[in-house]
Enzyme design. Structure first.
Site, PDB file in Angstrom:
ATOM      1  N   LEU A  64      -5.576  -6.447  -7.463  1.00  0.00           N
ATOM      2  CA  LEU A  64      -4.012  -5.364  -6.387  1.00  0.00           C
ATOM      3  C   LEU A  64      -3.117  -5.858  -6.768  1.00  0.00           C
ATOM      4  O   LEU A  64      -2.262  -5.234  -5.683  1.00  0.00           O
ATOM      5  CB  LEU A  64      -4.630  -7.050  -5.460  1.00  0.00           C
ATOM      6  CG  LEU A  64      -6.478  -6.279  -4.645  1.00  0.00           C
ATOM      7  CD1 LEU A  64      -6.152  -7.004  -3.873  1.00  0.00           C
ATOM      8  CD2 LEU A  64      -5.918  -5.170  -4.209  1.00  0.00           C
ATOM      9  N   ARG A  65      -2.673  -6.056  -8.032  1.00  0.00           N
ATOM     10  CA  ARG A  65      -1.086  -6.149  -8.476  1.00  0.00           C
ATOM     11  C   ARG A  65       0.022  -6.665  -7.524  1.00  0.00           C
ATOM     12  O   ARG A  65       0.914  -6.619  -7.626  1.00  0.00           O
ATOM     13  CB  ARG A  65      -0.515  -4.276  -7.926  1.00  0.00           C
ATOM     14  CG  ARG A  65      -1.338  -3.569  -9.018  1.00  0.00           C
ATOM     15  CD  ARG A  65      -1.439  -4.097 -10.729  1.00  0.00           C
ATOM     16  NE  ARG A  65      -2.249  -3.285 -11.047  1.00  0.00           N
ATOM     17  CZ  ARG A  65      -3.168  -3.323 -12.809  1.00  0.00           C
ATOM     18  NH1 ARG A  65      -3.202  -4.942 -12.878  1.00  0.00           N
ATOM     19  NH2 ARG A  65      -3.620  -2.860 -13.168  1.00  0.00           N
ATOM     20  N   ASP A 305     -12.930  -2.506 -12.071  1.00  0.00           N
ATOM     21  CA  ASP A 305     -12.023  -2.998 -12.226  1.00  0.00           C
ATOM     22  C   ASP A 305     -10.829  -2.139 -12.014  1.00  0.00           C
ATOM     23  O   ASP A 305     -10.128  -1.083 -12.939  1.00  0.00           O
ATOM     24  CB  ASP A 305     -12.181  -2.345 -14.356  1.00  0.00           C
ATOM     25  CG  ASP A 305     -11.012  -3.100 -15.039  1.00  0.00           C
ATOM     26  OD1 ASP A 305     -10.409  -3.526 -14.082  1.00  0.00           O
ATOM     27  OD2 ASP A 305     -11.358  -3.227 -16.403  1.00  0.00           O
TER      28      ASP A 305
HETATM   29  O1  DOR Z   1      -8.108  -1.091 -18.381  1.00  0.00           O
HETATM   30  C1  DOR Z   1      -7.606  -2.710 -17.767  1.00  0.00           C
HETATM   31  N1  DOR Z   1      -6.644  -2.333 -16.941  1.00  0.00           N
HETATM   32  N2  DOR Z   1      -8.361  -3.184 -18.168  1.00  0.00           N
HETATM   33  C2  DOR Z   1      -8.283  -4.934 -18.060  1.00  0.00           C
HETATM   34  O2  DOR Z   1      -9.382  -5.747 -18.700  1.00  0.00           O
HETATM   35  C3  DOR Z   1      -7.091  -5.171 -17.554  1.00  0.00           C
HETATM   36  C4  DOR Z   1      -5.836  -3.590 -16.318  1.00  0.00           C
HETATM   37  C5  DOR Z   1      -5.073  -4.249 -15.633  1.00  0.00           C
HETATM   38  O3  DOR Z   1      -4.796  -5.265 -15.328  1.00  0.00           O
HETATM   39  O4  DOR Z   1      -4.586  -3.249 -15.689  1.00  0.00           O
HETATM   40 ZN    ZN Z   2     -10.503  -7.070 -18.068  1.00  0.00          ZN
END
Ligand code: DOR
Ligand code: ZN
Length: 425
Positions: A64-65, A305
């Site tokens: 969610l950042r 993801d």
């Molecule tokens: O593609 C990915 N983005 N893999 C990850 O493990 C972390 C994630 C991210 O936080 O951007």
């Molecule tokens: Zn990951």
């Protein structure tokens, strides 16, 4: 709060092995009954003829950042994207800034979550600051309602430390979600190591980087008896390792993501960083094995993801951060790439996106049984649509499915009996 009837939809609820035309009666925030025909007077009706009525999707792998990188996404936009995709609950990953390893950050997320459209479950940092060193305060996590731990975005590099994570998390009643990657093997790779990386003359990520750590986690789970959940599986080898471990009775569960069953590394020839994620898109044999794993129960759930990144960051193919958004496209990608070609039935897809993750996380939801929270998605399973990045609700538009024609459109999403999303176009 009154009563709401969802009338005459096609209900799929794998938790109860229900599949057929039913009415769903909701009272207040909860499911009251699911039966062939509800005749009593109700306050409101949603006509669901020709719609699939399913438990709301539980996506147990979402970035969610917020806090820290709200130019990419924030709790509200992330949850708006979620409910647009029929996702009613999500597990947010701890690689925020600061990381989710302290009371203040957990309290901050919980405070904003109260006003967000989807339900947020929190994954705490397995190690403080995702450093791989000191363990997070698992007793505090537990007290605050955190339900899992992970250093996702990176592996826990030391096997010794990972063993401690497993043991301490088990004691605290937290699930362990492991991002499997051997950084020494990755060695600066940015896409799958194979013919495409060779042709493009960019450094590749060998499958071995994923498979070795998957193997390590399985051995640790087997030795300690403490369960482990393997994140975003992308390779044939890891799928086979997990399948064999499950057969031996090792307490391991696993997830994969739509992009790993939909696409291969050929997408990268475009030099478009929206196709870069970690782990990377692999080869046809990996895709085939992942689909087999989805069919035979090697995988417990499908997650996104969801990893938002800004357009500016994604401009430079080599330097761009890894990740694709996914919350708004996961169900439709599942229908398009798994159900339509005949790999699995719609019932199995629904199970992998609802009851499967609920079971892995040990949370309520993922079922329409009487007494459960009324979290549902109503979907037109026949509707085709084209993914237009600019129309996504997410703040970031880095979708691996951009301009793809997908099938299955969410029409309504309900959380706790409240309509939180209605499709408008
Ligand atoms: O593609 C990915 N983005 N893999 C990850 O493990 C972390 C994630 C991210 O936080 O951007
Ligand atoms: Zn990951």
């Amino acid at each position: 709060m009154g009563t709401l009837l969802i009338r005459n939809g096609y209900v799929i609820d794998p938790a109860q092995k229900l599949s057929g035309h039913y009415d769903v009666l909701i009272e207040g925030t909860r499911i009251l009954r699911v039966e062939p025909r509800v005749t009593e007077r109700v306050d409101r009706v949603i006509e669901a003829k020709n719609l699939l009525v399913m438990p709301g999707i539980i996506d147990m792998h979402v970035h969610l950042r917020d806090p820290g990188q709200t130019e990419k996404e924030d709790i509200y936009t992330g949850c708006n994207a979620a409910v647009t995709g029929g996702v009613t609950s999500l597990l947010c990953m701890p690689n925020t800034r600061p990381a989710i390893d302290n009371r203040e950050t957990i309290a901050y997320i919980q405070r904003l979550a109260q006003k967000a459209k989807a339900k947020i479950y929190i994954c705490g940092a397995a190690t403080k600051g995702l450093s791989g060193e000191e363990l997070g305060d698992y007793a505090m996590y537990r007290e605050l309602g955190v339900c899992a731990v992970s250093d996702d975005g990176r592996p826990v590099e030391s096997a010794e430390q990972m063993e401690q994570v497993l043991l301490k998390a088990q004691q605290a009643g937290l699930r362990v979600v492991s991002h499997c990657e051997d950084l020494a093997i990755v060695n600066g790779g940015i896409i799958h190591k194979g013919s495409v990386s060779e042709d493009m003359q960019v450094r590749g990520i060998d499958r071995l980087s994923e498979d070795r750590i998957t193997q390590r986690e399985i051995e640790l789970a087997e030795r300690t008896g403490a369960p482990v959940h393997i994140c975003h599986v992308s390779t044939k080898g890891s799928t086979e390792l997990i399948r064999a471990a499950k057969k031996r009775g090792v307490p391991v569960t696993a997830e994969t993501c739509p992009h790993y069953f939909a696409y291969t590394h050929e997408k990268l020839r475009s030099r478009d960083a929206d196709y870069r994620m970690n782990p990377p898109l692999r080869e046809p044999e990996d895709v085939a094995e992942i689909i087999r794993g989805i069919q035979d129960g090697t995988f417990d759930c499908i997650v996104t993801d969801h990893a938002p990144h800004t357009k500016r960051e994604k401009m430079d193919f080599r330097k761009a951060p890894n990740g694709t958004v996914g919350l708004e496209t996961s169900l439709a990608a599942g229908i398009r790439f798994l159900v339509e070609p005949g790999h699995i039935k719609l019932e199995r897809l629904v199970e992998l996106m609802t009851f499967g993750p609920a079971r892995v996380l040990g949370i309520e939801g993922g079922s329409l049984e009487p007494g459960m929270a009324a979290d549902l998605a109503l979907v037109d399973p026949k509707a085709f649509w084209t993914v237009l990045p600019e129309r996504l609700q997410s703040k970031s538009k880095n979708s691996v499915f951009k301009f793809e024609r997908l099938q299955g459109r969410v029409k309504y999403t309900l959380v706790n009996g409240e309509i939180v999303y209605v499709m408008r176009y």
